[in-house]
Motif scaffolding. Structure first.
Motif, mmCIF file in Angstrom:
data_model
loop_
_atom_site.group_PDB
_atom_site.id
_atom_site.type_symbol
_atom_site.label_atom_id
_atom_site.label_comp_id
_atom_site.label_asym_id
_atom_site.label_seq_id
_atom_site.Cartn_x
_atom_site.Cartn_y
_atom_site.Cartn_z
ATOM 1 N N LEU A 109 29.366 33.572 44.362
ATOM 2 C CA LEU A 109 29.072 34.458 43.249
ATOM 3 C C LEU A 109 29.719 35.817 43.476
ATOM 4 N N THR A 110 29.667 36.624 42.444
ATOM 5 C CA THR A 110 30.225 37.958 42.519
ATOM 6 C C THR A 110 29.270 38.936 41.859
ATOM 7 N N ALA A 111 29.578 40.195 42.017
ATOM 8 C CA ALA A 111 28.785 41.285 41.452
ATOM 9 C C ALA A 111 29.608 42.557 41.619
ATOM 10 N N ASP B 177 37.709 42.094 35.491
ATOM 11 C CA ASP B 177 37.671 41.445 34.181
ATOM 12 C C ASP B 177 37.561 39.922 34.300
ATOM 13 N N ASP B 178 37.109 39.436 35.445
ATOM 14 C CA ASP B 178 37.001 38.003 35.664
ATOM 15 C C ASP B 178 35.545 37.626 35.948
ATOM 16 N N ALA B 179 35.262 36.340 35.947
ATOM 17 C CA ALA B 179 33.924 35.816 36.226
ATOM 18 C C ALA B 179 34.065 34.533 37.028
ATOM 19 N N ALA C 86 29.650 38.020 37.206
ATOM 20 C CA ALA C 86 30.815 38.865 36.955
ATOM 21 C C ALA C 86 30.565 40.237 37.565
ATOM 22 N N PRO C 87 31.639 40.964 37.935
ATOM 23 C CA PRO C 87 31.462 42.243 38.608
ATOM 24 C C PRO C 87 31.055 43.410 37.714
ATOM 25 N N GLU D 80 35.387 36.793 29.663
ATOM 26 C CA GLU D 80 35.434 35.640 30.565
ATOM 27 C C GLU D 80 34.021 35.166 30.929
ATOM 28 N N MET D 81 33.123 36.087 31.198
ATOM 29 C CA MET D 81 31.756 35.721 31.560
ATOM 30 C C MET D 81 31.060 34.977 30.418
#
Length: 185
Positions: A134-136, A157-159, A168-169, A176-177
């Motif tokens: 995952l990301t954040a 701008d990515d997920a 997503a960050p 994208e998310m």
């Protein structure tokens, strides 16, 4: 169409709250925005976070966002998916045991969940990220590591999707998310 629960609160990131809320409605989904200790028709204050060349984002007062459902009346069983916006609200919402239990219920039911930016703080507090990619927002990486998730560094701008979870960050990732999130419905 899906019935989506949004858990939000004061000083949520304005774009991360309002844009997905309106986009999901525009797609024909039903969205219930709730906040503990507030009722339908009440409002929450939002903040606008921007990337202006400093070492971190800046914060300005945003809008008042009207809630359309009561937190006390919701159950994961009544919804198809969960959306968690970022900003400062997750840092205190994660202290609410009812919020944490509700988030866990969505994962226990393997329902789609989307979390953006600092929304991950609700997920780490709920104990649902272990073994997931995952990301954040990058400042949340230590929390993901401590919760035994695998932080993935991606463009703002990515997920990324891992099973039922889309992360997503920050708000530049909305297109994208949301694309990945609704694909799970």
């Amino acid at each position: 169409m899906a019935k989506v629960l949004m858990i939000t609160g004061d000083f949520v990131e304005d774009y991360e709250n309002m844009v997905p809320y309106q986009a999901l409605l525009a797609m024909g989904h039903e969205v219930h925005a709730v906040c503990p200790d507030k009722r339908a028709g009440g409002t929450i204050a939002t903040s606008v976070h921007d990337f202006e060349g400093d070492q971190t984002y800046t914060e300005k007062r945003g809008h008042n966002f009207a809630l359309n459902a009561d937190f006390d009346a919701v159950s994961a069983s009544d919804f198809d998916a969960l959306y968690i916006p970022g900003g400062r609200s997750p840092e205190y919402l994660r202290l609410n045991k009812e919020v944490v239990n509700l988030v866990r219920d969505f994962f226990d039911s393997d329902k789609p969940v989307a979390s953006i930016c600092h929304g991950i703080q609700l997920l780490t507090a709920s104990g649902v990220v272990e073994g997931r990619k995952l990301t954040a927002y990058p400042a949340c990486k230590p929390e993901i590591d401590l919760a035994r998730g695998e932080y993935v560094e991606i463009a703002m701008d990515d997920a990324i999707t891992d099973r039922n979870l889309v992360t997503a960050p920050a708000w530049p990732a909305h297109p994208e998310m949301l694309k990945q999130f609704v694909a799970l419905f």
